[in-house]
Design a protein around this motif. Structure first.
Motif, PDB file in Angstrom:
ATOM      1  N   ASP A  46      45.000  26.070  37.709  1.00  0.00           N
ATOM      2  CA  ASP A  46      45.816  26.727  38.731  1.00  0.00           C
ATOM      3  C   ASP A  46      44.940  27.535  39.676  1.00  0.00           C
ATOM      4  O   ASP A  46      43.802  27.901  39.353  1.00  0.00           O
ATOM      5  N   LYS A  67      43.428  30.571  41.341  1.00  0.00           N
ATOM      6  CA  LYS A  67      43.157  31.947  40.926  1.00  0.00           C
ATOM      7  C   LYS A  67      42.130  32.527  41.887  1.00  0.00           C
ATOM      8  O   LYS A  67      41.054  31.968  42.072  1.00  0.00           O
ATOM      9  N   ALA A 127      39.693  35.795  43.101  1.00  0.00           N
ATOM     10  CA  ALA A 127      39.004  36.957  42.545  1.00  0.00           C
ATOM     11  C   ALA A 127      38.274  37.727  43.644  1.00  0.00           C
ATOM     12  O   ALA A 127      37.788  37.145  44.616  1.00  0.00           O
ATOM     13  N   PRO A 168      47.933  34.902  42.730  1.00  0.00           N
ATOM     14  CA  PRO A 168      47.312  35.784  41.727  1.00  0.00           C
ATOM     15  C   PRO A 168      45.920  36.229  42.171  1.00  0.00           C
ATOM     16  O   PRO A 168      45.140  35.426  42.696  1.00  0.00           O
ATOM     17  N   GLU A 171      42.523  38.844  40.976  1.00  0.00           N
ATOM     18  CA  GLU A 171      41.878  39.736  40.011  1.00  0.00           C
ATOM     19  C   GLU A 171      40.771  40.504  40.717  1.00  0.00           C
ATOM     20  O   GLU A 171      39.904  39.913  41.354  1.00  0.00           O
ATOM     21  N   ASN A 179      50.985  40.424  42.238  1.00  0.00           N
ATOM     22  CA  ASN A 179      50.433  39.773  41.049  1.00  0.00           C
ATOM     23  C   ASN A 179      48.907  39.978  41.050  1.00  0.00           C
ATOM     24  O   ASN A 179      48.128  39.052  41.269  1.00  0.00           O
ATOM     25  N   GLN A 203      36.132  30.431  36.069  1.00  0.00           N
ATOM     26  CA  GLN A 203      37.585  30.307  35.902  1.00  0.00           C
ATOM     27  C   GLN A 203      38.343  30.510  37.212  1.00  0.00           C
ATOM     28  O   GLN A 203      39.563  30.421  37.243  1.00  0.00           O
ATOM     29  N   THR A 204      37.598  30.788  38.281  1.00  0.00           N
ATOM     30  CA  THR A 204      38.196  31.152  39.563  1.00  0.00           C
ATOM     31  C   THR A 204      38.085  30.005  40.562  1.00  0.00           C
ATOM     32  O   THR A 204      37.066  29.321  40.618  1.00  0.00           O
TER      33      THR A 204
END
Length: 322
Positions: free
Chosen positions: A156, A158, A160, A183, A185, A209, A228-229
Motif C-alpha cells: 500500500d 505509505k 514518510a 497515511p 509517518e 492519519n 517499507q515506504t
C-alpha cells in the motif's frame, strides 16, 4: 595532491563519501585546521574544500561568544588559504542559513569574502548558476545494483517524512492541507517542544492519519522505514535550499519523492518520473497510486545520473587528476 576538507568529521554521510572518493583518486585528505601546521605552509599547491562554512556562526549549539569566535576563525582562515593554497573550492548547499531567517549579515559577509577571493563555487544541482558536482546516493554502486534486485514492493501507499523536524522545512504548513486518506509517518527529532506541540495539535484537530515518532533515527531504523515506504515527503519551502540530502537518501532506497513546488523540485520532476510536485490541497491517494514508480526502476534511473563512478569522474576533472 593534498586536500584540506571542511568539515572533516560530520554526521552527514556525504562528507565521508566525498573524502573517500578523493582518497581513491590519489589525494591526501586532511582537516581544514591542518593548513596551519608548519609542514604544510610551504606546499602552495594544496587545495581547500569548504562545506557549510558560511553557516557556522548560526549553529544553535553555539552561544553568543562561541558563534563570534568561529565566525572570526573561518573568516581569517579563508584569507589565509587565499595566500597559501592554489585553490579554494566552496560547495554551496543552501540559499540562507537554516537556523536564522533574518539579520544573517555574517553569512552574507562570509559568502561575499568567498566570492572576493575567487573561491571556485560548486553546487550539487545543475539548475543553480555554478559548477556542478553530483550529489551522491547513500549506497555505493555495486550495493545498489544488488539491492535493486531484492526489493519487495510495499502493498500500500505509505508516505514518510524523516530527519530533523525543523520549522524551515515547512511541515506545519503542509499538514494544514494534508489529505486525510494519505497515511504519513513523521520520524525525527523535533527542534523544540513548542514546534512538536504545533504539529500534534494540527494532526489531532484535523484527525489526520499521521504517526509521529520524535527522536533520533538510527541508520538501521531509517533503512527499515525507507524499505517499507513508497513516497518520501519533502515539504521544504522555496528559496531555502539548493539541494536536499533527504531526496538522495530517499531515492537510494527506491522511494518516490513528493515535494512542494520549488526550483529544486521542479528541476528534479523535469528529469525523473518518480518525482511529483503538487499543490498539497489537491493531492489525493489515487494520484499517488496511479503515478507510482516501482523501487527497482527508481534505483536504476538514479544510478544512471548519481553514481559514485560519475562523482569520481567529476572530482578528477575538477582537480585535474588523471
Amino acid at each position: 595532491m593534498h586536500v584540506f576538507y571542511f568539515p572533516y568529521r560530520y554526521q552527514n554521510k556525504i562528507i565521508q563519501i566525498n573524502t573517500d572518493i578523493l582518497r581513491s583518486i590519489g589525494c591526501k585528505v586532511s582537516p581544514l585546521a591542518d593548513v596551519y601546521k608548519w609542514q604544510n605552509l610551504t606546499n602552495l599547491k594544496k587545495v581547500v574544500v569548504l562545506n557549510w562554512v558560511e553557516d557556522q556562526p548560526y549553529l544553535k549549539s553555539y552561544g553568543f561568544i562561541k558563534s563570534w569566535v568561529y565566525f572570526t576563525y573561518y573568516f581569517l582562515t579563508i584569507l589565509f588559504c587565499k595566500l597559501t593554497c592554489s585553490e579554494i573550492v566552496w560547495i554551496k548547499h543552501n540559499f540562507k542559513p537554516h537556523a536564522r531567517d533574518k539579520n544573517a549579515w555574517r553569512y552574507r559577509l562570509t559568502t561575499s569574502l568567498l566570492k572576493f577571493v575567487k573561491a571556485k563555487q560548486l553546487a550539487h544541482e545543475d539548475y543553480y548558476d555554478s559548477t556542478y558536482l553530483p550529489h551522491p546516493l547513500y549506497l555505493d554502486d555495486e550495493e545498489l545494483k544488488m539491492f535493486s534486485t531484492k526489493f519487495v514492493e510495499p502493498m500500500d501507499i505509505k508516505v514518510a517524512f524523516f530527519g530533523h523536524v525543523k520549522k524551515y522545512k515547512g511541515l506545519h504548513k503542509t499538514l494544514l492541507h494534508w489529505s486525510k486518506d494519505i497515511p504519513l509517518e513523521i520520524r525525527g527529532k523535533f527542534e523544540s517542544e513548542e514546534y512538536k506541540k504545533q504539529i500534534l495539535d494540527t494532526i489531532n484537530s484535523r484527525n489526520l492519519n499521521v504517526i509521529v515518532k520524535d527522536g533520533y533515527v538510527s541508520d538501521e531504523d531509517l533503512e527499515t522505514l525507507l524499505l517499507q515506504t513508497t513516497h518520501v515527503l519533502l515539504p521544504h519551502e522555496d528559496n531555502s535550499m539548493i539541494s536536499s540530502g533527504s531526496f538522495y537518501h530517499a531515492i537510494s532506497y527506491g522511494c518516490n519523492v513528493l515535494a512542494l513546488e520549488s526550483d529544486f523540485s521542479k528541476h528534479k520532476a523535469s528529469k525523473h518520473r518518480f518525482v511529483t510536485t503538487s499543490d498539497i490541497e489537491k493531492l489525493k491517494l489515487k494520484c499517488l497510486e496511479r503515478n507510482y514508480v516501482p523501487k527497482q526502476r527508481v534505483i536504476l534511473d538514479s544510478l544512471a545520473v548519481y553514481s559514485r563512478e560519475t562523482l569520481t569522474t567529476y572530482w578528477k576533472n575538477l582537480l585535474s587528476v588523471s
